[in-house]
Write a protein that holds these residues in place. Structure first.
Motif, PDB file in Angstrom:
ATOM      1  N   ARG A 182       6.121   7.582  -6.526  1.00  9.28           N
ATOM      2  CA  ARG A 182       5.855   8.968  -6.911  1.00  9.28           C
ATOM      3  C   ARG A 182       6.893   9.929  -6.316  1.00  9.28           C
ATOM      4  O   ARG A 182       7.328  10.889  -6.971  1.00  9.28           O
ATOM      5  CB  ARG A 182       4.440   9.363  -6.457  1.00  9.28           C
ATOM      6  N   ASP A 214       3.263   2.788  -4.157  1.00 10.79           N
ATOM      7  CA  ASP A 214       2.925   3.841  -5.121  1.00 10.79           C
ATOM      8  C   ASP A 214       3.381   5.209  -4.628  1.00 10.79           C
ATOM      9  O   ASP A 214       3.880   6.041  -5.412  1.00 10.79           O
ATOM     10  CB  ASP A 214       1.410   3.856  -5.369  1.00 10.79           C
ATOM     11  N   LEU A 215       3.229   5.453  -3.333  1.00 10.79           N
ATOM     12  CA  LEU A 215       3.669   6.729  -2.772  1.00 10.79           C
ATOM     13  C   LEU A 215       5.187   6.857  -2.861  1.00 10.79           C
ATOM     14  O   LEU A 215       5.720   7.930  -3.204  1.00 10.79           O
ATOM     15  CB  LEU A 215       3.210   6.844  -1.316  1.00 10.79           C
ATOM     16  N   GLY A 226      -3.393   0.704  -2.614  1.00 10.03           N
ATOM     17  CA  GLY A 226      -4.358   1.420  -1.789  1.00 10.03           C
ATOM     18  C   GLY A 226      -5.335   2.249  -2.588  1.00 10.03           C
ATOM     19  O   GLY A 226      -6.463   2.485  -2.154  1.00 10.03           O
ATOM     20  N   ASN A 227      -4.928   2.697  -3.789  1.00 13.57           N
ATOM     21  CA  ASN A 227      -5.822   3.523  -4.601  1.00 13.57           C
ATOM     22  C   ASN A 227      -6.550   2.724  -5.675  1.00 13.57           C
ATOM     23  O   ASN A 227      -7.168   3.290  -6.568  1.00 13.57           O
ATOM     24  CB  ASN A 227      -5.037   4.652  -5.267  1.00 13.57           C
ATOM     25  N   CYS A 228      -6.472   1.397  -5.607  1.00 18.65           N
ATOM     26  CA  CYS A 228      -7.142   0.569  -6.614  1.00 18.65           C
ATOM     27  C   CYS A 228      -7.593  -0.755  -6.005  1.00 18.65           C
ATOM     28  O   CYS A 228      -7.346  -1.827  -6.546  1.00 18.65           O
ATOM     29  CB  CYS A 228      -6.206   0.323  -7.799  1.00 18.65           C
ATOM     30  N   GLN A 229      -8.273  -0.675  -4.858  1.00 19.65           N
ATOM     31  CA  GLN A 229      -8.781  -1.900  -4.226  1.00 19.65           C
ATOM     32  C   GLN A 229     -10.152  -2.285  -4.746  1.00 19.65           C
ATOM     33  O   GLN A 229     -10.617  -3.400  -4.510  1.00 19.65           O
ATOM     34  CB  GLN A 229      -8.836  -1.718  -2.706  1.00 19.65           C
ATOM     35  N   ASN A 236       0.809  -1.220   0.000  1.00 17.01           N
ATOM     36  CA  ASN A 236       0.000   0.000   0.000  1.00 17.01           C
ATOM     37  C   ASN A 236       0.841   1.269   0.000  1.00 17.01           C
ATOM     38  O   ASN A 236       0.320   2.362  -0.254  1.00 17.01           O
ATOM     39  CB  ASN A 236      -0.946   0.022   1.203  1.00 17.01           C
ATOM     40  N   TYR A 288      -5.277  -6.277 -12.168  1.00 14.04           N
ATOM     41  CA  TYR A 288      -6.454  -5.400 -12.102  1.00 14.04           C
ATOM     42  C   TYR A 288      -7.699  -6.122 -12.608  1.00 14.04           C
ATOM     43  O   TYR A 288      -8.786  -6.021 -12.021  1.00 14.04           O
ATOM     44  CB  TYR A 288      -6.192  -4.149 -12.928  1.00 14.04           C
ATOM     45  N   SER A 324     -14.632   0.680  -2.898  1.00 11.94           N
ATOM     46  CA  SER A 324     -15.271   1.916  -2.440  1.00 11.94           C
ATOM     47  C   SER A 324     -16.749   1.924  -2.835  1.00 11.94           C
ATOM     48  O   SER A 324     -17.157   1.242  -3.786  1.00 11.94           O
ATOM     49  CB  SER A 324     -14.563   3.127  -3.042  1.00 11.94           C
ATOM     50  N   ARG A 326      -8.689   4.730 -13.708  1.00 11.57           N
ATOM     51  CA  ARG A 326      -7.264   4.847 -13.390  1.00 11.57           C
ATOM     52  C   ARG A 326      -6.465   3.765 -14.104  1.00 11.57           C
ATOM     53  O   ARG A 326      -5.380   4.001 -14.625  1.00 11.57           O
ATOM     54  CB  ARG A 326      -7.064   4.751 -11.873  1.00 11.57           C
TER      55      ARG A 326
END
Length: 652
Positions: free
Chosen positions: A14, A10-11, A177-180, A7, A117, A183, A648
């Motif tokens: 970047r 990715d951070l 974390g941004n593609c689970q 998770n 994905y 949501s 995304r």
């Protein structure tokens, strides 16, 4: 990069990308012994491989910036530029070869990300699909990892990961974390994609043909007025279908508001009132009013949208009137009810005026539980206070009276005759010709009972005949109840419809003149010039059918329609098949619309009373039309979800 949590990767990437590769220039590079000659790092290499080459001052080695960020753990090659570093400055060919490795590694990394994905999206779609079919909620009150109940959707994904190693690698905490894909927004988009593919299958069945509309309104658990709409049509296999296409929140139930709601639903799917060939509603004045009723307004736009008052509703109104007219029996049935278990097989729930067959079921249960009821009332009278004791004793006296026993058995006999008609009218594939035939059979049996069934009731003969007279008058489905255009037109129309009834004995009672008269009710489909040669089409049709033994054992118009498609004769006798479809799509009962409201109590329950209108509509479409929804392919739902808006991650 593998040292970081999934998770956080990715951070970290970047952050590194923002800083760029470490490429010191104003630095004296030390020389390294390479074979015979000592060589330093060449600063001009930055210009050649500026995007990926970086130099570590502390270790005096070169690294690959791209491989460090994106190389997977199980990818072979390139370890010298990731782990220990590269410092063989005399081997320039190795650096050049590494450029090709970067391209292949990035391509492989991209494929692996897309596959992960796609697998993650499949897991989310599978979980949502199962919850939609069961009409269950998705979200939980607390969906944190520390929660013991994270909701049905997340719990299903957890179950998938525990039993499928492939899912375990890509879902929940193993996903970025941004593609689970868990949501609420993602859930609603997937649900909407499922609903869109289901309605797409419905309109592929309709194939731009004619249809009838069946509508009804209902107040849901949150006191919002909802209008549900179903279409009745003949599909490409010749089968009669009644499909739910949507529910709309309406501020009121005036005819103009309902018309606007129906029109908005039809326009959403590129349908118009010009395709409507029938209407089916209940008996409310805003539905079938002769001046400003919904059926009148629709007929003004499309005169061939013939209106049929729901047969089931008429029968229920008759049974309710008879039950209420027998005051003693109705009073006692209203007094006796249990505090819980009203839906038990032999419960004594209060009969409901809007629930089909509830009076018949209640009377049967009272007679079956007659001794038990007496014992219970007697026990209540002994242990209760004065008011309840007196009330129980009065009910006992009423149940013991001759009037109650006599009328209860009489109502069982009457409702027993009408019950078969009641059950048949609730079938979604019922056609109007068969329904009218069953009404006539019911009337004949009631008349037979009236004339010859009173030997055991001679002392009450006058009373019983008056009651049966009321029943027979109420049961006649005359022109005032079946408001298509005018009383005379109705009689002619139904008479013409009966020309399609004689399927037995190889169509021995076939009447060409009545079918020609039936065709005149549809001037847009059968113009005056077409009617001139339509009689010849009928002659060719009947000769063809009588000689084909595959049509000898048919029992209904629905079977005739299916058999015509199976044998390919629907294209040979196209005009006759069109007339048959126009009769089949006429609505008989609105029970299929009422089933939507039964499903709504499951989908929009007390704990989900704040569900939005769009999500409610999507959930109901997939819940009501589960037979079509089950046949929707996974890739169709995935592609619909992906194309809904820019995502995304892409699959292509």
């Amino acid at each position: 990069m593998s040292d970081f949590h999934p998770n956080e990767r990715d951070l970290v990437r970047r952050t590194y990308i923002q800083r760029g590769p470490c490429q010191p220039v104003d630095y004296v590079f030390p020389k390294t012994q390479n074979w015979i000659k000592e060589r330093p790092f060449n600063v001009r290499w930055y210009d050649t491989w500026k995007s990926w080459l970086e130099y570590s001052v502390d270790k005096d080695v070169a690294f690959c910036f791209i491989f460090y960020l994106f190389k997977a753990e199980n990818t072979a090659g390139g370890d010298a530029f990731v782990n220990e570093g590269f410092k063989s400055w005399n081997r320039l060919s190795t650096i050049r070869d590494h450029v090709g490795s970067i391209s292949s590694a990035l391509l492989k990394q991209t494929v692996e990300i897309k596959n992960a994905y796609h697998k993650r999206l499949e897991a989310s779609v599978t979980a949502i699909r199962w919850l939609l079919l069961q009409g269950l909620p998705f979200r939980g009150h607390d969906e944190k990892e520390s929660s013991s109940n994270r909701g049905n959707f997340v719990s299903l994904l957890t179950l998938f990961s525990e039993h499928d190693p492939e899912y375990a690698k890509v879902v929940l905490k193993m996903a970025p974390g941004n593609c689970q894909l868990i949501s609420p927004v993602v859930q609603k988009d997937i649900i909407h994609a499922c609903a869109k593919e289901t309605t797409k299958a419905i309109f592929e069945e309709l194939n731009d043909g004619f249809f009838s509309i069946l509508a009804d309104d209902f107040v849901d658990i949150s006191d919002k007025k909802q209008m549900a709409l179903r279409l009745r049509y003949v599909n490409q296999k010749g089968e009669v279908c009644e499909r739910f296409i949507g529910v709309v929140h309406v501020p009121n139930t005036t005819s103009l508001t309902l018309l606007a709601a129906i029109e908005s639903l039809l326009m959403e799917y590129s349908l118009t009132f010009s395709q409507v060939r029938g209407q089916g509603y209940d008996g409310a004045s805003d539905m079938q009013g002769t001046i400003n009723g919904l059926k009148t307004i629709v007929q003004n736009e499309c005169p061939q949208a013939y209106f049929v008052h729901c047969f089931e509703h008429q029968l229920q109104l008759t049974q309710v009137a008879i039950a209420k007219k027998n005051f003693d029996c109705a009073l006692s049935l209203g007094e006796i009810e249990t505090g819980s278990g009203l839906n038990q097989e032999r419960g004594l729930g209060r009969p409901c005026d809007t629930r089909s067959g509830s009076h018949f079921k209640t009377i049967l249960n009272v007679l079956n539980l007659y001794p038990t009821i007496f014992e219970s009332l007697d026990a209540i009278a002994e242990v209760s206070d004065t008011i309840d004791s007196n009330k129980a004793q009065s009910i006992i006296l009423l149940l013991m009276s001759f009037d109650f026993v006599f009328v209860a058995h009489l109502m069982v006999s009457i409702f027993g005759i009408t019950n078969e008609l009641n059950v048949a009218l609730q079938k979604h594939d019922q056609d109007i010709v068969n329904a009218m035939s069953m009404v006539n059979i019911t009337k004949t049996n009631l008349q037979k009972m009236r004339g010859k069934g009173w030997d055991s009731h001679m002392d009450k003969q006058i009373y019983i005949i008056s009651e049966l007279k009321y029943l027979l008058v109420s049961l006649i489905f005359n022109c005032k109840n079946l408001k298509i255009a005018s009383p005379r037109l109705v009689r002619n129309y139904l008479c013409a419809c009966h020309a399609l009834v004689p399927l037995i004995n190889r169509f021995a009672a076939f009447d060409k003149s009545k079918l020609l008269r039936l065709a005149t009710f549809y001037p847009k489909e059968f113009s005056s010039s077409e009617l001139l040669f339509f009689q010849h089409s009928l002659e060719n049709f009947i000769v063809s059918i009588r000689e084909d033994e595959r049509f000898w054992n048919l029992k209904s118009l629905g079977e005739l329609s299916v058999k015509l498609v199976e044998t390919g004769k629907h294209t040979t006798h196209e005009s006759v098949y069109l007339l048959l479809k126009l009769v089949l799509i006429l609505p008989v009962a609105t029970t299929s619309v009422e089933r939507v409201f039964s499903g709504m109590t499951q989908v929009k329950a007390k704990l989900r009373n704040s569900i939005g209108d769009q999500m409610l509509n999507d959930c109901l479409i997939t819940y009501q039309e589960r037979d079509l929804f089950l046949n929707i392919k996974m890739n169709d739902i995935v592609n619909c979800y992906q194309n809904m808006k820019t995502r995304r991650d892409q699959l292509q």
